[in-house]
Design a protein around this motif. Structure first.
Motif, PDB file in Angstrom:
ATOM      1  N   TYR A 293      57.771 -57.743  31.885  1.00 39.69           N
ATOM      2  CA  TYR A 293      58.424 -57.191  33.109  1.00 39.69           C
ATOM      3  C   TYR A 293      59.762 -57.030  33.213  1.00 39.69           C
ATOM      4  O   TYR A 293      60.083 -55.672  33.535  1.00 39.69           O
ATOM      5  CB  TYR A 293      57.976 -58.625  34.303  1.00 39.69           C
ATOM      6  CG  TYR A 293      58.217 -58.025  35.670  1.00 39.69           C
ATOM      7  CD1 TYR A 293      57.384 -57.064  36.386  1.00 39.69           C
ATOM      8  CD2 TYR A 293      59.521 -58.822  36.450  1.00 39.69           C
ATOM      9  CE1 TYR A 293      57.634 -56.731  37.707  1.00 39.69           C
ATOM     10  CE2 TYR A 293      59.626 -58.258  37.873  1.00 39.69           C
ATOM     11  CZ  TYR A 293      58.620 -57.418  38.631  1.00 39.69           C
ATOM     12  OH  TYR A 293      58.754 -57.067  39.690  1.00 39.69           O
ATOM     13  N   LEU A 294      60.527 -57.566  32.423  1.00 40.88           N
ATOM     14  CA  LEU A 294      62.072 -57.225  32.367  1.00 40.88           C
ATOM     15  C   LEU A 294      62.006 -56.073  31.489  1.00 40.88           C
ATOM     16  O   LEU A 294      63.016 -55.234  31.720  1.00 40.88           O
ATOM     17  CB  LEU A 294      62.859 -58.680  31.752  1.00 40.88           C
ATOM     18  CG  LEU A 294      64.210 -58.308  31.476  1.00 40.88           C
ATOM     19  CD1 LEU A 294      65.036 -57.925  32.921  1.00 40.88           C
ATOM     20  CD2 LEU A 294      64.817 -59.508  31.066  1.00 40.88           C
ATOM     21  N   SER A 295      61.456 -56.154  30.278  1.00 33.72           N
ATOM     22  CA  SER A 295      61.259 -54.750  29.548  1.00 33.72           C
ATOM     23  C   SER A 295      60.991 -53.615  30.101  1.00 33.72           C
ATOM     24  O   SER A 295      61.529 -52.609  30.016  1.00 33.72           O
ATOM     25  CB  SER A 295      60.277 -55.238  28.475  1.00 33.72           C
ATOM     26  OG  SER A 295      60.172 -54.163  27.471  1.00 33.72           O
ATOM     27  N   GLY A 296      59.944 -53.697  31.061  1.00 30.29           N
ATOM     28  CA  GLY A 296      59.693 -52.610  31.929  1.00 30.29           C
ATOM     29  C   GLY A 296      60.708 -51.910  32.613  1.00 30.29           C
ATOM     30  O   GLY A 296      61.013 -50.722  32.895  1.00 30.29           O
ATOM     31  N   HIS A 297      61.524 -53.073  33.235  1.00 27.28           N
ATOM     32  CA  HIS A 297      62.767 -52.606  34.115  1.00 27.28           C
ATOM     33  C   HIS A 297      63.979 -52.106  33.235  1.00 27.28           C
ATOM     34  O   HIS A 297      64.386 -50.922  33.644  1.00 27.28           O
ATOM     35  CB  HIS A 297      63.207 -53.739  34.733  1.00 27.28           C
ATOM     36  CG  HIS A 297      62.361 -54.357  35.992  1.00 27.28           C
ATOM     37  ND1 HIS A 297      61.853 -53.295  36.912  1.00 27.28           N
ATOM     38  CD2 HIS A 297      61.956 -55.340  36.490  1.00 27.28           C
ATOM     39  CE1 HIS A 297      61.388 -54.039  37.759  1.00 27.28           C
ATOM     40  NE2 HIS A 297      61.425 -55.366  37.715  1.00 27.28           N
ATOM     41  N   ILE A 298      63.982 -52.384  32.081  1.00 27.23           N
ATOM     42  CA  ILE A 298      65.095 -51.922  31.018  1.00 27.23           C
ATOM     43  C   ILE A 298      64.905 -50.433  30.757  1.00 27.23           C
ATOM     44  O   ILE A 298      65.538 -49.869  30.637  1.00 27.23           O
ATOM     45  CB  ILE A 298      65.266 -52.981  29.925  1.00 27.23           C
ATOM     46  CG1 ILE A 298      65.794 -54.403  30.145  1.00 27.23           C
ATOM     47  CG2 ILE A 298      66.209 -52.252  28.718  1.00 27.23           C
ATOM     48  CD1 ILE A 298      65.898 -55.231  29.114  1.00 27.23           C
TER      49      ILE A 298
ATOM     50  N   LYS B 162      71.403 -53.645  35.286  1.00 34.44           N
ATOM     51  CA  LYS B 162      70.447 -53.239  36.365  1.00 34.44           C
ATOM     52  C   LYS B 162      69.121 -53.744  36.401  1.00 34.44           C
ATOM     53  O   LYS B 162      68.644 -54.082  37.418  1.00 34.44           O
ATOM     54  CB  LYS B 162      70.290 -51.829  36.342  1.00 34.44           C
ATOM     55  CG  LYS B 162      70.519 -50.999  37.804  1.00 34.44           C
ATOM     56  CD  LYS B 162      70.648 -49.371  37.701  1.00 34.44           C
ATOM     57  CE  LYS B 162      71.306 -48.921  38.798  1.00 34.44           C
ATOM     58  NZ  LYS B 162      71.437 -47.432  38.715  1.00 34.44           N
ATOM     59  N   ALA B 163      68.373 -53.731  35.291  1.00 37.00           N
ATOM     60  CA  ALA B 163      67.131 -54.524  35.052  1.00 37.00           C
ATOM     61  C   ALA B 163      67.051 -55.881  35.542  1.00 37.00           C
ATOM     62  O   ALA B 163      66.114 -56.365  36.206  1.00 37.00           O
ATOM     63  CB  ALA B 163      66.818 -54.297  33.452  1.00 37.00           C
ATOM     64  N   LEU B 164      68.157 -56.697  35.220  1.00 35.35           N
ATOM     65  CA  LEU B 164      68.290 -57.989  35.687  1.00 35.35           C
ATOM     66  C   LEU B 164      68.259 -58.137  37.005  1.00 35.35           C
ATOM     67  O   LEU B 164      67.501 -58.777  37.689  1.00 35.35           O
ATOM     68  CB  LEU B 164      69.482 -58.625  34.864  1.00 35.35           C
ATOM     69  CG  LEU B 164      69.345 -59.068  33.301  1.00 35.35           C
ATOM     70  CD1 LEU B 164      70.627 -59.346  32.664  1.00 35.35           C
ATOM     71  CD2 LEU B 164      68.267 -60.083  33.283  1.00 35.35           C
TER      72      LEU B 164
ATOM     73  N   TYR C 109      64.709 -57.588  38.406  1.00 31.92           N
ATOM     74  CA  TYR C 109      64.106 -58.362  37.904  1.00 31.92           C
ATOM     75  C   TYR C 109      64.124 -59.469  38.942  1.00 31.92           C
ATOM     76  O   TYR C 109      63.136 -60.210  39.675  1.00 31.92           O
ATOM     77  CB  TYR C 109      64.519 -59.206  36.963  1.00 31.92           C
ATOM     78  CG  TYR C 109      63.553 -60.473  36.244  1.00 31.92           C
ATOM     79  CD1 TYR C 109      62.435 -60.144  35.440  1.00 31.92           C
ATOM     80  CD2 TYR C 109      63.864 -61.667  36.386  1.00 31.92           C
ATOM     81  CE1 TYR C 109      61.762 -61.361  35.143  1.00 31.92           C
ATOM     82  CE2 TYR C 109      63.071 -62.993  36.144  1.00 31.92           C
ATOM     83  CZ  TYR C 109      61.917 -62.436  35.195  1.00 31.92           C
ATOM     84  OH  TYR C 109      61.184 -63.683  34.752  1.00 31.92           O
ATOM     85  N   ASN C 110      65.452 -59.872  39.437  1.00 31.34           N
ATOM     86  CA  ASN C 110      65.567 -60.845  40.486  1.00 31.34           C
ATOM     87  C   ASN C 110      65.464 -60.507  41.893  1.00 31.34           C
ATOM     88  O   ASN C 110      64.950 -61.357  42.879  1.00 31.34           O
ATOM     89  CB  ASN C 110      67.095 -61.391  40.232  1.00 31.34           C
ATOM     90  CG  ASN C 110      67.635 -62.316  41.180  1.00 31.34           C
ATOM     91  OD1 ASN C 110      68.600 -62.051  42.181  1.00 31.34           O
ATOM     92  ND2 ASN C 110      66.972 -63.599  41.024  1.00 31.34           N
ATOM     93  N   GLN C 111      65.555 -59.266  42.216  1.00 32.34           N
ATOM     94  CA  GLN C 111      65.891 -58.766  43.578  1.00 32.34           C
ATOM     95  C   GLN C 111      64.789 -57.838  43.913  1.00 32.34           C
ATOM     96  O   GLN C 111      64.540 -57.357  45.194  1.00 32.34           O
ATOM     97  CB  GLN C 111      67.185 -58.353  44.081  1.00 32.34           C
ATOM     98  CG  GLN C 111      68.370 -59.385  43.894  1.00 32.34           C
ATOM     99  CD  GLN C 111      69.740 -58.718  43.805  1.00 32.34           C
ATOM    100  OE1 GLN C 111      70.027 -58.260  44.939  1.00 32.34           O
ATOM    101  NE2 GLN C 111      70.352 -58.877  42.709  1.00 32.34           N
ATOM    102  N   GLY C 112      64.317 -57.348  43.079  1.00 29.08           N
ATOM    103  CA  GLY C 112      63.143 -56.100  43.236  1.00 29.08           C
ATOM    104  C   GLY C 112      63.698 -54.845  43.058  1.00 29.08           C
ATOM    105  O   GLY C 112      64.819 -54.402  43.321  1.00 29.08           O
ATOM    106  N   THR C 113      62.792 -53.834  42.565  1.00 33.34           N
ATOM    107  CA  THR C 113      63.144 -52.331  42.114  1.00 33.34           C
ATOM    108  C   THR C 113      63.839 -51.565  43.635  1.00 33.34           C
ATOM    109  O   THR C 113      64.603 -50.749  43.550  1.00 33.34           O
ATOM    110  CB  THR C 113      62.145 -51.707  41.496  1.00 33.34           C
ATOM    111  OG1 THR C 113      61.122 -51.629  42.401  1.00 33.34           O
ATOM    112  CG2 THR C 113      61.974 -52.109  40.273  1.00 33.34           C
ATOM    113  N   THR C 114      63.128 -52.015  44.613  1.00 32.33           N
ATOM    114  CA  THR C 114      63.627 -51.203  45.912  1.00 32.33           C
ATOM    115  C   THR C 114      64.771 -51.420  46.096  1.00 32.33           C
ATOM    116  O   THR C 114      65.617 -50.417  46.647  1.00 32.33           O
ATOM    117  CB  THR C 114      62.630 -51.896  47.110  1.00 32.33           C
ATOM    118  OG1 THR C 114      61.291 -51.589  46.809  1.00 32.33           O
ATOM    119  CG2 THR C 114      62.878 -50.861  48.450  1.00 32.33           C
ATOM    120  N   ARG C 115      65.372 -52.588  46.210  1.00 37.83           N
ATOM    121  CA  ARG C 115      66.947 -52.911  46.672  1.00 37.83           C
ATOM    122  C   ARG C 115      67.670 -52.300  45.513  1.00 37.83           C
ATOM    123  O   ARG C 115      68.785 -51.550  45.779  1.00 37.83           O
ATOM    124  CB  ARG C 115      66.976 -54.463  46.503  1.00 37.83           C
ATOM    125  CG  ARG C 115      66.891 -55.179  47.898  1.00 37.83           C
ATOM    126  CD  ARG C 115      67.271 -56.463  47.748  1.00 37.83           C
ATOM    127  NE  ARG C 115      67.015 -57.182  48.809  1.00 37.83           N
ATOM    128  CZ  ARG C 115      66.828 -58.632  49.004  1.00 37.83           C
ATOM    129  NH1 ARG C 115      67.155 -59.238  47.997  1.00 37.83           N
ATOM    130  NH2 ARG C 115      66.344 -59.108  50.096  1.00 37.83           N
TER     131      ARG C 115
END
Length: 154
Positions: free
Chosen positions: A97-102, A111-113, A116-122
């Motif tokens: 999941y984190l890798s996908g965000h990275i 930014k990916a972290l 991971y923590n607050q959601g992509t929308t925010r």
């Protein structure tokens, strides 16, 4: 390896309730996830430290396990709550999941972290706190220093 021994010793120093078996299981899962997603073990450990203090059985605010995967996030990817209590699944999914965000943030780990923590929308709206990413980055540096010193002295 010496660095794996260092990481197990580090986890144990932060959470004395972890048995040798639990530490070995966590390390095995971390190594697998690190290899599967070409992710630095220090990053995975820093997230686990921040999220759960390495407690694979932690449930907090509808989040489960060492990587604190939200029940709804797990469900969206086909995992049950019971699945998320399995450290291997929890750590693999968290790293994936984190890798996908990275990847989606062009390699921007901080930014990916936050995502991971607050959601992509925010994060995409620019409406997010950078506190979490700072905390994890600091933990990652602490882990890197610890491992370097441990390896040098053993």
């Amino acid at each position: 390896t010496k660095s794996d021994d260092a990481l197990k010793t580090f986890m144990s120093s932060k959470n004395s309730k972890l048995s040798d078996q639990a530490l070995n299981n966590l390390m095995k899962s971390i190594n697998k996830a690190s290899a599967n997603y070409s992710m630095d073990k220090d990053l995975i450990l820093a997230v686990m430290w921040q999220e759960s203090n390495f407690d694979p059985g932690l449930t907090y605010n509808r989040c489960i396990g060492a990587m604190q995967i939200h029940i709804n996030t797990g469900k969206a990817y086909g995992y049950t709550s019971a699945d998320l209590y399995n450290s291997d699944i929890n750590i693999d999914f968290g790293a994936s999941y984190l890798s996908g965000h990275i990847q989606s943030y062009g390699g921007d780990v901080l930014k990916a972290l936050s995502a991971y923590n607050q959601g992509t929308t925010r994060v995409n709206n620019g409406n997010y706190s950078k506190k979490y990413e700072g905390q994890v980055a600091k933990k990652m540096e602490t882990i890197k220093t610890y491992v370097a010193e441990y390896v040098a002295s053993h």
